[in-house]
Design an enzyme around this catalytic site. Sequence first.
Site, PDB file in Angstrom:
ATOM      1  N   ASP A 152      -3.652  -0.778 -53.201  1.00 42.49           N
ATOM      2  CA  ASP A 152      -4.325   0.776 -52.747  1.00 42.49           C
ATOM      3  C   ASP A 152      -5.375   0.626 -54.067  1.00 42.49           C
ATOM      4  O   ASP A 152      -6.674   0.683 -53.847  1.00 42.49           O
ATOM      5  CB  ASP A 152      -4.190   1.865 -52.212  1.00 42.49           C
TER       6      ASP A 152
ATOM      7  N   LYS B  34       3.192   4.731 -44.821  1.00 39.33           N
ATOM      8  CA  LYS B  34       3.537   4.340 -46.023  1.00 39.33           C
ATOM      9  C   LYS B  34       4.375   5.077 -46.877  1.00 39.33           C
ATOM     10  O   LYS B  34       4.771   4.812 -47.786  1.00 39.33           O
ATOM     11  CB  LYS B  34       2.056   4.726 -46.912  1.00 39.33           C
TER      12      LYS B  34
END
Length: 276
Positions: free
Chosen positions: A105, A69
């Site tokens: 997220d 990420k």
Amino acid sequence: MTELKKTAVIGQPIEHSLSPVIHNFWINKKNINAAPYEKIEVGPENFNSSLDKLIDSGYYGLNVTVPLKELAFLRCDELTESAKKTQSANTLIFKEGKIHGTNTDPVGFEFSLKKEIIEKNINEKKCLVLGAGGSARAVVFALDKMFADISIFNRTPEKATKLCEDLGVEANSLDEKEIKKQTSSFDLIVNTTSLGLFPGDTNNLIDFSLVQKKAFIYDLIYEPKESSFLKQAKANNLNFQNGLKMLIGQAAAAFYVWHNSDPSHNTELESLLEKL
Ligand code: ATR
């Protein structure tokens, strides 16, 4: 004929990723004009070359998971606020020769919470985040947006300080002694550490006998469904939740970004995932 949109998740290890089940469930339910969502093993050492190949072969969007990420964030040409602040990107779109990145997220975390929990346990309430890694960044970013009074505990305290600086969030970084003293004052306690992820390891960061009865306990871990952290919460008659709804929430936001369609049937999806 227009080509079907190609999407996938990349990461390492990727074999057990639930993202294909989630995205393909929605692609089928909503009759989306897209190819089946895939999972592709990509490690950090060949991240850049693999990404180039995937873009060249016509992928429209990718989800990016552990441990890529931060690397994905560094490759993006355009970033949303959540990706910039958390310095990580879990969702990419390739448009007009550019890589656009976002991090779904934080919104996934918010989406996973019932309204009454946000009102009673988060908004202007004392929230403790355990951990200061990638997922803690997403959780702290989301909690700050929900007006929480945030405290963080991390084994490596410098990482908690850095996290707050990067996010521009005012939070208290607590040590173990402080946590003990303040345990009874927290309204929400979220575990973002990897403790409890592997069979046999236990998360003993909190003495649950000191936690107040109205507190809400959250563990981002969803496999096992009841981590050692949640088992202790249950034994102390506390309300708790695992990370499955957050997993669905972050996927839903990515799905919306790619297909401009709100996924649905989430209760059916949840029971499907729980059976896997
Ligand atoms: P993720 O992306 O899932 O957040 P990560 O960025 O590797 O994963 O972060 C893992 C978190 O779990 C970190 O906060 C880590 O603490 P350190 O910053 O001190 O490494 C925490 N963690 C992992 N193993 C731990 C352990 N045995 N005890 C306490 N904390 C632990």
